[in-house]
Design a protein around this motif. Structure first.
Motif, PDB file in Angstrom:
ATOM      1  N   CYS A  35       0.852  -1.158  -0.010  1.00 12.47           N
ATOM      2  CA  CYS A  35       0.046  -0.009  -0.050  1.00 12.47           C
ATOM      3  C   CYS A  35       0.820   1.403   0.123  1.00 12.47           C
ATOM      4  O   CYS A  35       0.402   2.446  -0.443  1.00 12.47           O
ATOM      5  CB  CYS A  35      -0.807  -0.291   1.041  1.00 12.47           C
ATOM      6  N   LYS A  40      -2.629   0.142  -6.947  1.00 11.88           N
ATOM      7  CA  LYS A  40      -4.027  -0.520  -6.799  1.00 11.88           C
ATOM      8  C   LYS A  40      -3.331  -1.913  -6.396  1.00 11.88           C
ATOM      9  O   LYS A  40      -2.412  -2.136  -6.368  1.00 11.88           O
ATOM     10  CB  LYS A  40      -4.590  -0.523  -8.049  1.00 11.88           C
ATOM     11  N   CYS A  59     -13.916  -4.398   3.676  1.00 13.11           N
ATOM     12  CA  CYS A  59     -13.226  -3.812   2.710  1.00 13.11           C
ATOM     13  C   CYS A  59     -12.529  -2.350   3.276  1.00 13.11           C
ATOM     14  O   CYS A  59     -11.451  -2.093   3.231  1.00 13.11           O
ATOM     15  CB  CYS A  59     -13.695  -3.719   1.495  1.00 13.11           C
ATOM     16  N   CYS A  63      -8.901  -1.052   3.901  1.00 14.95           N
ATOM     17  CA  CYS A  63      -8.495   0.259   3.274  1.00 14.95           C
ATOM     18  C   CYS A  63      -8.014   1.335   4.294  1.00 14.95           C
ATOM     19  O   CYS A  63      -6.851   1.924   3.983  1.00 14.95           O
ATOM     20  CB  CYS A  63      -9.625   0.897   2.430  1.00 14.95           C
ATOM     21  N   CYS A  66      -4.203   0.640   4.833  1.00 16.49           N
ATOM     22  CA  CYS A  66      -3.534   1.033   3.692  1.00 16.49           C
ATOM     23  C   CYS A  66      -3.137   2.557   3.187  1.00 16.49           C
ATOM     24  O   CYS A  66      -4.302   3.238   2.719  1.00 16.49           O
ATOM     25  CB  CYS A  66      -4.087   0.137   2.430  1.00 16.49           C
ATOM     26  N   CYS A  69      -4.831   3.552  -0.187  1.00 17.58           N
ATOM     27  CA  CYS A  69      -6.168   3.343  -0.486  1.00 17.58           C
ATOM     28  C   CYS A  69      -6.867   4.699  -0.390  1.00 17.58           C
ATOM     29  O   CYS A  69      -7.127   5.218   0.608  1.00 17.58           O
ATOM     30  CB  CYS A  69      -6.663   2.367   0.564  1.00 17.58           C
ATOM     31  N   VAL A  72     -12.158   2.236  -3.149  1.00 15.14           N
ATOM     32  CA  VAL A  72     -12.407   0.736  -3.299  1.00 15.14           C
ATOM     33  C   VAL A  72     -13.569   0.100  -4.039  1.00 15.14           C
ATOM     34  O   VAL A  72     -14.552   0.984  -4.340  1.00 15.14           O
ATOM     35  CB  VAL A  72     -12.635   0.038  -1.888  1.00 15.14           C
ATOM     36  N   TRP A  83      -8.593  -2.187  -4.132  1.00  9.54           N
ATOM     37  CA  TRP A  83      -8.287  -0.813  -3.710  1.00  9.54           C
ATOM     38  C   TRP A  83      -7.636   0.095  -4.971  1.00  9.54           C
ATOM     39  O   TRP A  83      -6.709  -0.632  -5.444  1.00  9.54           O
ATOM     40  CB  TRP A  83      -7.641  -0.834  -2.347  1.00  9.54           C
ATOM     41  N   TYR A  84      -7.611   1.385  -4.876  1.00 11.61           N
ATOM     42  CA  TYR A  84      -7.094   2.088  -5.692  1.00 11.61           C
ATOM     43  C   TYR A  84      -6.535   3.472  -5.008  1.00 11.61           C
ATOM     44  O   TYR A  84      -7.236   3.928  -4.235  1.00 11.61           O
ATOM     45  CB  TYR A  84      -7.797   2.662  -6.688  1.00 11.61           C
ATOM     46  N   ARG A  85      -5.474   4.129  -5.361  1.00 16.28           N
ATOM     47  CA  ARG A  85      -4.800   5.453  -5.060  1.00 16.28           C
ATOM     48  C   ARG A  85      -5.761   6.412  -6.022  1.00 16.28           C
ATOM     49  O   ARG A  85      -6.204   7.417  -5.381  1.00 16.28           O
ATOM     50  CB  ARG A  85      -3.518   5.640  -5.568  1.00 16.28           C
TER      51      ARG A  85
END
Length: 110
Positions: A35, A40, A59, A63, A66, A69, A72, A83-85
């Motif tokens: 993370c 991602k 979730c 996150c 992280c 994150c 999501v 998860w995504y930036r």
């Protein structure tokens, strides 16, 4: 009386904001330190019997641990918590279907 499990403010907010679709394909992230540098990934936290509330809570809690994150995407059918930036919520992918996505708002962002 039917008892529903309590969920966090963050998970409740995610459920309210979630849109159909997912941000981008991901692969499982074996370690939380991914993370720190990755853009991602996916957490192995869901079971095939999860409800949307259970999935969002699991979730979102992952996150929150992280650093990268910010968004999501969750699928009950694929037992997926990705998860995504960054994520363009106006251009979510919808094939395969069954995913919902939203930004994860931390308490200080309300």
């Amino acid at each position: 009386v039917f008892n529903t499990p309590r969920i966090s403010r963050e998970a409740r907010r995610w459920l309210e904001m979630a849109r159909d679709g997912y941000c981008a394909p991901t692969t499982r992230s074996p370690k939380l330190d991914d993370c720190e540098r990755d853009e991602k990934g996916a957490f192995p936290v869901l079971t095939e019997r999860a409800t949307w509330k259970m999935a969002a809570e699991a979730c979102i809690q992952r996150c929150m641990q992280c650093a990268g994150c910010r968004y999501v995407s969750i699928s009950l059918g694929f037992a997926d918590c990705s998860w995504y930036r960054t994520c363009d919520l106006q251009a979510l992918s919808t094939v395969p279907s069954g995913f919902r996505s939203a930004r994860v708002l931390r308490v200080n962002e309300y």
